[in-house]
Write an enzyme that holds these catalytic residues in place. Structure first.
Site, short mmCIF file in Angstrom:
data_model
loop_
_atom_site.label_atom_id
_atom_site.label_comp_id
_atom_site.label_asym_id
_atom_site.label_seq_id
_atom_site.Cartn_x
_atom_site.Cartn_y
_atom_site.Cartn_z
N ASP A 109 0.77 -1.24 0.00
CA ASP A 109 0.00 0.00 0.00
C ASP A 109 0.81 1.30 0.00
O ASP A 109 0.63 2.15 -0.85
CB ASP A 109 -0.94 0.01 1.22
CG ASP A 109 -1.67 -1.32 1.38
OD1 ASP A 109 -1.58 -2.17 0.49
OD2 ASP A 109 -2.32 -1.50 2.42
N GLU A 133 3.11 -9.54 11.48
CA GLU A 133 2.76 -9.13 10.12
C GLU A 133 4.02 -8.76 9.33
O GLU A 133 4.15 -9.09 8.15
CB GLU A 133 1.80 -7.94 10.22
CG GLU A 133 1.16 -7.53 8.92
CD GLU A 133 0.18 -6.38 9.11
OE1 GLU A 133 0.07 -5.85 10.25
OE2 GLU A 133 -0.48 -6.00 8.13
C1 9WN Z 1 -5.76 -3.00 2.55
C2 9WN Z 1 -4.51 -8.02 4.54
C3 9WN Z 1 -3.94 -6.87 3.74
C4 9WN Z 1 -2.80 -7.31 2.79
C5 9WN Z 1 -2.09 -6.13 2.16
C6 9WN Z 1 -1.64 -5.18 3.27
C7 9WN Z 1 -2.84 -4.74 4.11
C8 9WN Z 1 -5.02 -3.59 3.76
C9 9WN Z 1 -5.01 -2.58 4.89
O1 9WN Z 1 -3.49 -5.89 4.65
O2 9WN Z 1 -3.71 -3.97 3.31
O3 9WN Z 1 -5.93 -4.01 1.59
O4 9WN Z 1 -6.07 -2.38 5.50
O5 9WN Z 1 -3.97 -1.96 5.16
O6 9WN Z 1 -0.97 -4.10 2.75
O7 9WN Z 1 -1.00 -6.59 1.40
O8 9WN Z 1 -3.34 -8.12 1.77
O9 9WN Z 1 -3.48 -8.72 5.18
#
Ligand code: 9WN
Length: 440
Positions: free
Chosen positions: A176, A404
């Site tokens: 992101d 994470e």
């Molecule tokens: C938005 C779920 C996801 C991962 C992504 C990570 C994070 C989400 C967030 O979490 O993104 O999709 O709310 O920040 O960047 O890679 O799939 O683990």
């Protein structure tokens, strides 16, 4: 049993426990607290680990995701669980309004996508127990859906006209707040903080580890614009339109997987192999920078490469036969990524002024990108470097748990605890340390 076997047995047991605790009956949440729904590429990484425990559950993980596929073929990046309170995640179903779209599934979803690793995960899941999987006709059922998914990306997302898939939002990259998006995002006017109901900032240290409010203001603005145009893609370009090396590399590998799946499903493998080759060629022609010895994303507004190093630029190492694999290995081992001297592999350039060791995708090391690099190193015969990376992932997870992400310099864990793909991929490293390369 040696002492190391003992340590590994305990790590595997802990990983199994995380995956058990995060299973909600049809799929696995990435994290109970932070991400309480089903995420697209998370489910694929999770299946890659769960296939060793329970291949039927890994199949169900993928099938549950694909049951939310849109009529146009897209696999949404989040499938919302109706049993979870709407305010548990922002932005939730009321923001995305997927029900307003003809061809959306019955369940609420977002309209964005994530990197297409699903066919690869389906193929590996099948290979965990082919006889039983054949008896369930798993690949026969998956094949048309995966074909439709790739066709959506190819048909609707080639905004650059060079045979590569483009992304319309940083969330689609899975990385992101990568520094690679900073320059592109500058043209997006952020929504004011008063219009954001961030739930991701609770918990000690969270604000230092998550994207900033300005980032979020831009994410929500971009998502609202895409939603307001009915999630329609071509023609036209939104403020954020980029070709991303990681996404396109995973699509190339997934096309190869689809060739295997096609054979199992009684369809022709040839077109998928050809598409994999086309993608690999386009990746090198369009996104590789020989001087920098890495791949960069391309901003389709300017047509230029965004010359910001990130682990996404090393991800094409997963593509078999990649002619520039040696360059990527050198870059990975060099000072920017410090492979072999740091924990896992940093998400962003260690030497850049934007590097932040604990802020999300601006430096921290993640298990999924390290796993991809590990598979890429094996694919290109870099066995010792691959094994060192595998060990680094195991040692770090042993010390800091299934966080994470981790600080690549100290190994300190950050972000969510009990994170599903960290556990799943560590389990894969423990169970299948010498995976078959595509050629073998
Ligand atoms: C938005 C779920 C996801 C991962 C992504 C990570 C994070 C989400 C967030 O979490 O993104 O999709 O709310 O920040 O960047 O890679 O799939 O683990």
């Amino acid at each position: 049993m040696t002492a190391l076997d003992d340590v590994h047995a305990r790590l595997a047991a802990d990983a199994r426990e995380v995956l058990r605790a995060n299973w909600v009956g049809r799929y696995t949440v990435p994290s109970r607290r932070l991400y309480p729904h089903q995420w697209s590429w998370d489910s694929a990484f999770i299946a890659l680990g769960v296939r060793h425990l329970d291949p039927a559950r890994a199949e169900q993980e993928l099938e549950s995701l694909l049951s939310a596929q849109w009529a146009d073929g897209r696999i949404p990046h989040i499938v919302f669980d109706p049993a979870i309170a709407p305010e548990a995640y922002f932005p939730g179903p009321a923001f995305w309004r997927s029900a307003d779209i003809v061809g959306s599934p019955d369940v609420a979803t977002t309209g964005l996508v994530q990197p297409p690793i699903h066919a690869w995960a389906a193929w590996e899941t099948f290979r965990a127990d082919p006889d039983r999987s054949r008896a369930r006709a798993f690949l026969v059922r998956m094949y048309p859906k995966l074909v439709a998914w790739h066709a959506y990306l190819t048909r609707c997302r080639d905004a650059g006209g060079r045979g590569l898939v483009s992304l319309v939002h940083p969330w689609e990259s899975g990385m992101d707040n990568s520094p690679a998006w900073d320059e592109v995002l500058r043209r997006v006017q952020p929504l004011p903080v008063t219009e954001l109901s961030r739930h991701d900032l609770t918990g000690a240290g969270a604000a230092q580890e998550r994207p900033t409010d300005v980032d979020y203001g831009r994410y929500i603005r971009l998502a609202a614009d895409y939603r307001d145009q009915g999630y329609r893609d071509l023609p036209g370009r939104g403020a954020f339109t980029v070709e991303d090396p990681l996404t396109n590399a995973l699509l190339a590998v997934s096309e190869l997987a689809l060739a295997g799946i096609a054979t199992e499903a009684g369809a022709e493998a040839g077109p998928h192999r050809m598409r994999a080759q086309q993608l690999a060629r386009a990746l090198v022609e369009v996104l590789f920078d020989p001087q920098a010895r890495t791949f960069f994303p391309r901003d389709l507004h300017t047509g230029a490469l965004v010359r910001v190093y990130s682990v996404a630029g090393l991800a094409p190492l997963v593509v078999p036969g990649l002619p520039v694999a040696g360059d990527l290995v050198k870059t990975a081992l060099g000072e920017r990524f410090g492979l072999g001297t740091v924990h896992l592999v940093p998400s962003a350039d260690l030497t850049a002024p934007t590097f932040e060791a604990s802020r999300y995708w601006r430096g921290p090391a993640w298990y999924n990108t390290a796993w991809l690099l590990w598979r890429g190193l094996l694919e290109h015969g870099e066995l010792d470097t691959a094994e060192a990376l595998r060990r680094s992932m195991l040692v770090t997870a042993g010390r800091s748990g299934f966080r994470e992400y981790v600080d690549p310099l100290t190994g300190r864990g950050a972000g969510a605890t009990q994170f599903s793909w960290s556990a799943a991929l560590v389990l894969d490293l423990l169970t299948d340390p010498h995976p078959r390369a595509w050629q073998r």
